[in-house]
Design a protein around this motif. Sequence first.
Motif, PDB file in Angstrom:
ATOM      1  N   ASP A  21     -15.968   5.064   1.196  1.00  0.00           N
ATOM      2  CA  ASP A  21     -16.102   6.515   1.229  1.00  0.00           C
ATOM      3  C   ASP A  21     -14.755   7.112   0.862  1.00  0.00           C
ATOM      4  N   ASP A  22     -14.756   8.149   0.054  1.00  0.00           N
ATOM      5  CA  ASP A  22     -13.484   8.745  -0.344  1.00  0.00           C
ATOM      6  C   ASP A  22     -13.219  10.067   0.362  1.00  0.00           C
ATOM      7  N   ASN A  23     -13.983  10.386   1.399  1.00  0.00           N
ATOM      8  CA  ASN A  23     -13.787  11.646   2.106  1.00  0.00           C
ATOM      9  C   ASN A  23     -12.613  11.598   3.069  1.00  0.00           C
ATOM     10  N   PHE A  24     -12.434  10.479   3.754  1.00  0.00           N
ATOM     11  CA  PHE A  24     -11.363  10.378   4.740  1.00  0.00           C
ATOM     12  C   PHE A  24     -10.025  10.039   4.092  1.00  0.00           C
ATOM     13  N   PHE A  25     -10.057   9.105   3.150  1.00  0.00           N
ATOM     14  CA  PHE A  25      -8.836   8.688   2.490  1.00  0.00           C
ATOM     15  C   PHE A  25      -8.580   9.573   1.278  1.00  0.00           C
ATOM     16  N   THR A  26      -7.323   9.870   1.039  1.00  0.00           N
ATOM     17  CA  THR A  26      -6.965  10.771  -0.051  1.00  0.00           C
ATOM     18  C   THR A  26      -6.327  10.004  -1.199  1.00  0.00           C
ATOM     19  N   ALA A  27      -6.090  10.708  -2.280  1.00  0.00           N
ATOM     20  CA  ALA A  27      -5.407  10.110  -3.421  1.00  0.00           C
ATOM     21  C   ALA A  27      -4.017   9.636  -3.002  1.00  0.00           C
ATOM     22  N   ARG A  28      -3.397  10.332  -2.093  1.00  0.00           N
ATOM     23  CA  ARG A  28      -2.067   9.940  -1.612  1.00  0.00           C
ATOM     24  C   ARG A  28      -2.135   8.598  -0.889  1.00  0.00           C
ATOM     25  N   THR A  29      -3.202   8.374  -0.143  1.00  0.00           N
ATOM     26  CA  THR A  29      -3.400   7.092   0.523  1.00  0.00           C
ATOM     27  C   THR A  29      -3.427   5.976  -0.507  1.00  0.00           C
ATOM     28  N   MET A  30      -4.133   6.222  -1.592  1.00  0.00           N
ATOM     29  CA  MET A  30      -4.227   5.228  -2.655  1.00  0.00           C
ATOM     30  C   MET A  30      -2.854   4.971  -3.269  1.00  0.00           C
ATOM     31  N   ASP A  31      -2.056   6.015  -3.439  1.00  0.00           N
ATOM     32  CA  ASP A  31      -0.706   5.866  -3.981  1.00  0.00           C
ATOM     33  C   ASP A  31       0.149   4.949  -3.105  1.00  0.00           C
ATOM     34  N   VAL A  32       0.011   5.085  -1.789  1.00  0.00           N
ATOM     35  CA  VAL A  32       0.774   4.248  -0.863  1.00  0.00           C
ATOM     36  C   VAL A  32       0.370   2.784  -1.023  1.00  0.00           C
ATOM     37  N   TYR A  33      -0.921   2.517  -1.097  1.00  0.00           N
ATOM     38  CA  TYR A  33      -1.385   1.135  -1.252  1.00  0.00           C
ATOM     39  C   TYR A  33      -0.975   0.546  -2.596  1.00  0.00           C
ATOM     40  N   VAL A  34      -1.025   1.348  -3.650  1.00  0.00           N
ATOM     41  CA  VAL A  34      -0.592   0.867  -4.960  1.00  0.00           C
ATOM     42  C   VAL A  34       0.902   0.571  -4.932  1.00  0.00           C
ATOM     43  N   SER A  35       1.661   1.394  -4.254  1.00  0.00           N
ATOM     44  CA  SER A  35       3.097   1.151  -4.115  1.00  0.00           C
ATOM     45  C   SER A  35       3.353  -0.188  -3.433  1.00  0.00           C
ATOM     46  N   ARG A  36       2.586  -0.488  -2.409  1.00  0.00           N
ATOM     47  CA  ARG A  36       2.728  -1.778  -1.713  1.00  0.00           C
ATOM     48  C   ARG A  36       2.331  -2.939  -2.623  1.00  0.00           C
ATOM     49  N   LEU A  37       1.273  -2.746  -3.405  1.00  0.00           N
ATOM     50  CA  LEU A  37       0.871  -3.778  -4.363  1.00  0.00           C
ATOM     51  C   LEU A  37       1.971  -4.051  -5.373  1.00  0.00           C
ATOM     52  N   ARG A  38       2.607  -2.984  -5.836  1.00  0.00           N
ATOM     53  CA  ARG A  38       3.692  -3.144  -6.814  1.00  0.00           C
ATOM     54  C   ARG A  38       4.822  -3.992  -6.255  1.00  0.00           C
ATOM     55  N   LYS A  39       5.131  -3.823  -4.983  1.00  0.00           N
ATOM     56  CA  LYS A  39       6.187  -4.623  -4.366  1.00  0.00           C
ATOM     57  C   LYS A  39       5.845  -6.101  -4.417  1.00  0.00           C
ATOM     58  N   HIS A  40       4.585  -6.432  -4.189  1.00  0.00           N
ATOM     59  CA  HIS A  40       4.156  -7.829  -4.243  1.00  0.00           C
ATOM     60  C   HIS A  40       4.111  -8.351  -5.672  1.00  0.00           C
ATOM     61  N   LEU A  41       3.787  -7.477  -6.607  1.00  0.00           N
ATOM     62  CA  LEU A  41       3.671  -7.892  -8.004  1.00  0.00           C
ATOM     63  C   LEU A  41       5.020  -8.052  -8.699  1.00  0.00           C
ATOM     64  N   ARG A  42       6.080  -7.582  -8.080  1.00  0.00           N
ATOM     65  CA  ARG A  42       7.415  -7.724  -8.685  1.00  0.00           C
ATOM     66  C   ARG A  42       7.766  -9.181  -8.948  1.00  0.00           C
ATOM     67  N   GLN A  43       7.166 -10.077  -8.177  1.00  0.00           N
ATOM     68  CA  GLN A  43       7.432 -11.502  -8.350  1.00  0.00           C
ATOM     69  C   GLN A  43       6.865 -12.026  -9.666  1.00  0.00           C
ATOM     70  N   ASP A  44       5.865 -11.338 -10.205  1.00  0.00           N
ATOM     71  CA  ASP A  44       5.248 -11.736 -11.474  1.00  0.00           C
ATOM     72  C   ASP A  44       5.548 -10.660 -12.513  1.00  0.00           C
TER      73      ASP A  44
END
Length: 61
Positions: A21-44
């Motif tokens: 559901d996208d009602n509770f979570f916002t686009a900003r929430t997604m930005d935070v998770y993508v930022s965390r993913l980027r930190k993990h992907l720095r290794q590759d």
Amino acid sequence: MVQHRNGVVDRRTCLRRLWGDDNFFTARTMDVYVSRLRKHLRQDASLHILNIRGVGFKLIE
């Protein structure tokens, strides 16, 4: 994003697939998770996540 490599996935689709559901979570929430993913992907150095302004994200391989 992995299933749509080198293609754009919109934010709403990401939110719905992750949390059902996208009602509770916002686009900003997604930005935070993508930022965390980027930190993990720095290794590759061959993987990058791009923000496509006003649309969503793109996983570049």
